[in-house]
Design a protein around this motif. Structure first.
Motif, PDB file in Angstrom:
ATOM      1  N   THR A   1       0.851  -1.182   0.000  1.00  0.00           N
ATOM      2  CA  THR A   1       0.000   0.000   0.000  1.00  0.00           C
ATOM      3  C   THR A   1       0.887   1.231   0.000  1.00  0.00           C
ATOM      4  OG1 THR A   1      -1.793  -1.125   1.162  1.00  0.00           O
ATOM      5  CG2 THR A   1      -1.731   1.271   1.326  1.00  0.00           C
ATOM      6  N   LYS A   2       0.560   2.188  -0.865  1.00  0.00           N
ATOM      7  CA  LYS A   2       1.413   3.359  -1.016  1.00  0.00           C
ATOM      8  C   LYS A   2       0.568   4.621  -1.121  1.00  0.00           C
ATOM      9  CE  LYS A   2       1.623   2.749  -6.054  1.00  0.00           C
ATOM     10  NZ  LYS A   2       1.222   4.074  -6.567  1.00  0.00           N
ATOM     11  N   MET A   3       1.112   5.725  -0.703  1.00  0.00           N
ATOM     12  CA  MET A   3       0.508   7.035  -0.919  1.00  0.00           C
ATOM     13  C   MET A   3       1.490   7.937  -1.649  1.00  0.00           C
ATOM     14  SD  MET A   3      -2.599   7.094  -0.352  1.00  0.00           S
ATOM     15  CE  MET A   3      -2.617   8.806  -0.868  1.00  0.00           C
ATOM     16  N   THR A   4       2.233   7.304  -2.570  1.00  0.00           N
ATOM     17  CA  THR A   4       3.152   7.984  -3.478  1.00  0.00           C
ATOM     18  C   THR A   4       2.923   7.405  -4.860  1.00  0.00           C
ATOM     19  OG1 THR A   4       4.833   6.296  -3.109  1.00  0.00           O
ATOM     20  CG2 THR A   4       4.942   8.250  -1.705  1.00  0.00           C
ATOM     21  N   ASP A   5       3.524   7.998  -5.878  1.00  0.00           N
ATOM     22  CA  ASP A   5       3.424   7.403  -7.205  1.00  0.00           C
ATOM     23  C   ASP A   5       4.263   6.126  -7.294  1.00  0.00           C
ATOM     24  OD1 ASP A   5       1.724   9.376  -7.978  1.00  0.00           O
ATOM     25  OD2 ASP A   5       2.913  10.059  -9.678  1.00  0.00           O
ATOM     26  N   SER A   6       5.488   6.168  -6.847  1.00  0.00           N
ATOM     27  CA  SER A   6       6.363   5.010  -6.935  1.00  0.00           C
ATOM     28  C   SER A   6       6.020   3.972  -5.875  1.00  0.00           C
ATOM     29  CB  SER A   6       7.826   5.433  -6.765  1.00  0.00           C
ATOM     30  OG  SER A   6       8.654   4.287  -6.623  1.00  0.00           O
ATOM     31  N   ALA A   7       5.804   2.740  -6.315  1.00  0.00           N
ATOM     32  CA  ALA A   7       5.549   1.651  -5.371  1.00  0.00           C
ATOM     33  C   ALA A   7       6.804   1.303  -4.588  1.00  0.00           C
ATOM     34  CB  ALA A   7       5.047   0.417  -6.116  1.00  0.00           C
ATOM     35  N   LEU A   8       7.971   1.655  -5.122  1.00  0.00           N
ATOM     36  CA  LEU A   8       9.218   1.313  -4.446  1.00  0.00           C
ATOM     37  C   LEU A   8       9.522   2.292  -3.319  1.00  0.00           C
ATOM     38  CD1 LEU A   8      11.175  -1.066  -5.207  1.00  0.00           C
ATOM     39  CD2 LEU A   8      12.765   0.705  -5.936  1.00  0.00           C
ATOM     40  N   THR A   9       9.417   3.584  -3.608  1.00  0.00           N
ATOM     41  CA  THR A   9       9.735   4.565  -2.571  1.00  0.00           C
ATOM     42  C   THR A   9       8.600   4.718  -1.568  1.00  0.00           C
ATOM     43  OG1 THR A   9       8.910   6.393  -3.922  1.00  0.00           O
ATOM     44  CG2 THR A   9      11.227   5.835  -4.145  1.00  0.00           C
ATOM     45  N   GLY A  10       7.382   4.337  -1.953  1.00  0.00           N
ATOM     46  CA  GLY A  10       6.231   4.536  -1.085  1.00  0.00           C
ATOM     47  C   GLY A  10       5.878   3.364  -0.211  1.00  0.00           C
ATOM     48  N   SER A  11       6.713   2.317  -0.221  1.00  0.00           N
ATOM     49  CA  SER A  11       6.415   1.137   0.581  1.00  0.00           C
ATOM     50  C   SER A  11       7.727   0.399   0.876  1.00  0.00           C
ATOM     51  CB  SER A  11       5.457   0.201  -0.177  1.00  0.00           C
ATOM     52  OG  SER A  11       6.138  -0.446  -1.248  1.00  0.00           O
ATOM     53  N   ASN A  12       7.602  -0.781   1.458  1.00  0.00           N
ATOM     54  CA  ASN A  12       8.783  -1.604   1.716  1.00  0.00           C
ATOM     55  C   ASN A  12       9.037  -2.594   0.591  1.00  0.00           C
ATOM     56  OD1 ASN A  12       6.557  -3.213   2.215  1.00  0.00           O
ATOM     57  ND2 ASN A  12       7.448  -4.255   3.987  1.00  0.00           N
ATOM     58  N   LEU A  13       8.583  -2.265  -0.615  1.00  0.00           N
ATOM     59  CA  LEU A  13       8.682  -3.184  -1.740  1.00  0.00           C
ATOM     60  C   LEU A  13      10.125  -3.544  -2.060  1.00  0.00           C
ATOM     61  CD1 LEU A  13       7.374  -4.765  -4.046  1.00  0.00           C
ATOM     62  CD2 LEU A  13       7.374  -2.660  -5.396  1.00  0.00           C
ATOM     63  N   ARG A  14      11.028  -2.586  -2.026  1.00  0.00           N
ATOM     64  CA  ARG A  14      12.432  -2.884  -2.342  1.00  0.00           C
ATOM     65  C   ARG A  14      12.975  -3.966  -1.427  1.00  0.00           C
ATOM     66  NH1 ARG A  14      17.065  -2.582  -0.484  1.00  0.00           N
ATOM     67  NH2 ARG A  14      16.366  -1.475   1.367  1.00  0.00           N
ATOM     68  N   LEU A  15      12.706  -3.846  -0.138  1.00  0.00           N
ATOM     69  CA  LEU A  15      13.185  -4.837   0.818  1.00  0.00           C
ATOM     70  C   LEU A  15      12.547  -6.196   0.559  1.00  0.00           C
ATOM     71  CD1 LEU A  15      14.799  -5.525   3.377  1.00  0.00           C
ATOM     72  CD2 LEU A  15      12.833  -4.747   4.722  1.00  0.00           C
ATOM     73  N   LEU A  16      11.248  -6.206   0.278  1.00  0.00           N
ATOM     74  CA  LEU A  16      10.558  -7.466   0.016  1.00  0.00           C
ATOM     75  C   LEU A  16      11.142  -8.164  -1.206  1.00  0.00           C
ATOM     76  CD1 LEU A  16       6.874  -6.268   0.572  1.00  0.00           C
ATOM     77  CD2 LEU A  16       8.232  -7.692   2.122  1.00  0.00           C
ATOM     78  N   LEU A  17      11.345  -7.418  -2.283  1.00  0.00           N
ATOM     79  CA  LEU A  17      11.913  -8.020  -3.490  1.00  0.00           C
ATOM     80  C   LEU A  17      13.324  -8.546  -3.232  1.00  0.00           C
ATOM     81  CD1 LEU A  17      10.770  -5.397  -6.166  1.00  0.00           C
ATOM     82  CD2 LEU A  17       9.773  -7.655  -5.748  1.00  0.00           C
ATOM     83  N   ALA A  18      14.123  -7.760  -2.530  1.00  0.00           N
ATOM     84  CA  ALA A  18      15.493  -8.188  -2.242  1.00  0.00           C
ATOM     85  C   ALA A  18      15.504  -9.454  -1.386  1.00  0.00           C
ATOM     86  CB  ALA A  18      16.250  -7.066  -1.538  1.00  0.00           C
ATOM     87  N   ASN A  19      14.632  -9.505  -0.393  1.00  0.00           N
ATOM     88  CA  ASN A  19      14.591 -10.676   0.483  1.00  0.00           C
ATOM     89  C   ASN A  19      14.149 -11.934  -0.263  1.00  0.00           C
ATOM     90  OD1 ASN A  19      15.421  -9.144   2.632  1.00  0.00           O
ATOM     91  ND2 ASN A  19      13.412  -9.025   3.612  1.00  0.00           N
ATOM     92  N   MET A  20      13.351 -11.772  -1.309  1.00  0.00           N
ATOM     93  CA  MET A  20      12.896 -12.920  -2.091  1.00  0.00           C
ATOM     94  C   MET A  20      13.848 -13.274  -3.229  1.00  0.00           C
ATOM     95  SD  MET A  20       8.729 -12.460  -2.262  1.00  0.00           S
ATOM     96  CE  MET A  20       8.745 -10.860  -3.087  1.00  0.00           C
ATOM     97  N   GLY A  21      14.943 -12.535  -3.347  1.00  0.00           N
ATOM     98  CA  GLY A  21      15.920 -12.825  -4.395  1.00  0.00           C
ATOM     99  C   GLY A  21      15.488 -12.397  -5.776  1.00  0.00           C
ATOM    100  N   ILE A  22      14.596 -11.408  -5.851  1.00  0.00           N
ATOM    101  CA  ILE A  22      14.084 -10.934  -7.136  1.00  0.00           C
ATOM    102  C   ILE A  22      15.059  -9.932  -7.750  1.00  0.00           C
ATOM    103  CG2 ILE A  22      12.212  -9.705  -8.299  1.00  0.00           C
ATOM    104  CD1 ILE A  22      11.461 -12.507  -7.235  1.00  0.00           C
ATOM    105  N   ARG A  23      15.389 -10.179  -9.011  1.00  0.00           N
ATOM    106  CA  ARG A  23      16.242  -9.257  -9.751  1.00  0.00           C
ATOM    107  C   ARG A  23      15.535  -8.654 -10.962  1.00  0.00           C
ATOM    108  NH1 ARG A  23      18.508  -6.814  -7.140  1.00  0.00           N
ATOM    109  NH2 ARG A  23      19.590  -5.922  -8.921  1.00  0.00           N
TER     110      ARG A  23
END
Length: 230
Positions: A140-162
Motif C-alpha cells: 500500500t502506497k501514498m506515493t506514485d512510486s511503489a518502491l519509494t512509497g512502501s517496503n517493496l524494495r526490501l521485500l523483493l530483495a529478500n525474495m531474491g528478485i532481480r
C-alpha cells in the motif's frame, strides 16, 4: 511489435539491438500497479452537465482500453505466472487514515491527482479480475512510486528478485515512477505495453518511448510469454 526496435526515442536511434533477456522464474516477479476500482468507476453520462460530458468522452478511450485490453491481458499474465510458481506482487494507492493526512504531496495537490482512497473503501480495492490470491504480497502506497512509497524494495530483495515485469496504470505516472525507482535500484525491468494504460494513447506511447532502453525494456504480453516460455 518487436521489443528490440520499437519505442525508440531520439536518444537511441541507431543504437544496437539489445541482447536477449533471461528471466529466471526464481528471480522474477510480476508487479501489477494500481488497477483499482476507483479508475473503473464512471457516472451515468446522461446525468452530467455538457462540460462534464465533454470530460467523460475524453476518458472513454482509457476506460475501453482498461476493460478490453489491460485487464484481460493482465489476468492472463497473472494466471501464467501463478501456474509456474513465479512471484506475483500487487501495489495499490490507499491511505491508512480516513482523512489521508499521511499522503505524499503529489497525492494532495488540487485537481485530478487529489487522491483520497482510505484503505478499506471499495474505491481503493484492486479490481476483482486481478485480485491477489493466496499469500501474494500487496503493498500500500501514498506515493506514485511503489518502491519509494512502501517496503517493496526490501521485500523483493529478500525474495531474491532481480527482474520485475510491470503492468498497470497510469503508464505516465505511477507505472513510470515505479519503473524509474526500480531501475535506479538496479532491478532489470520489463514494462508490458498492452497491460498498461494512460489517460490518452498519446501519453501512453510517448511515456513508453521515454522509458524504453534506459529504465526498462518495453514488450508486448505475447513477447514476454514467448521469452519466458509460459
Amino acid at each position: 511489435m518487436n521489443w528490440k526496435t520499437d519505442y525508440r526515442s531520439i536518444y537511441y536511434l541507431g543504437a544496437p539491438e539489445p541482447d536477449d533477456i533471461e528471466l529466471k522464474f526464481e528471480e522474477t516477479a510480476l508487479l501489477v500497479i494500481d488497477v483499482q476500482n476507483t479508475y473503473r468507476a464512471r457516472p451515468e453520462r446522461d446525468r452530467l452537465s455538457p462540460e462534464e460530458q465533454r470530460r467523460y468522452d475524453l476518458w472513454t478511450p482509457f476506460h475501453r482500453r482498461l476493460d478490453e485490453i489491460l485487464v484481460p491481458n493482465t489476468a492472463d499474465l497473472l494466471g501464467r505466472f501463478r501456474k509456474h510458481g513465479i512471484e506475483c506482487v500487487h501495489a495499490r494507492i490507499a491511505s491508512h487514515t480516513k482523512d489521508g493526512r499521511e499522503r505524499s504531496l503529489s497525492h494532495r495537490k488540487p485537481g485530478w491527482n487529489d487522491l483520497l482512497l482510505p484503505k478499506d473503501e471499495w474505491e481503493s480495492q484492486i479490481v476483482p479480475e486481478l485480485a491477489p490470491k493466496g499469500d501474494e504480497i500487496v503493498v500500500t502506497k501514498m506515493t506514485d512510486s511503489a518502491l519509494t512509497g512502501s517496503n517493496l524494495r526490501l521485500l523483493l530483495a529478500n525474495m531474491g528478485i532481480r527482474n520485475v515485469v510491470c503492468c498497470g496504470v497510469f503508464t505516465d505516472q505511477c507505472v513510470s515512477s515505479t519503473v524509474r525507482s526500480l531501475a535506479d535500484e538496479s532491478f532489470n525491468v520489463v514494462v508490458v505495453e498492452d497491460c498498461c494504460a494512460a489517460g490518452s494513447d498519446e501519453l501512453h506511447h510517448k511515456e513508453l518511448e521515454i522509458l524504453n532502453m534506459i529504465y526498462c525494456s518495453v514488450m508486448s504480453s505475447s513477447e514476454i510469454k514467448a521469452m519466458m516460455g509460459i
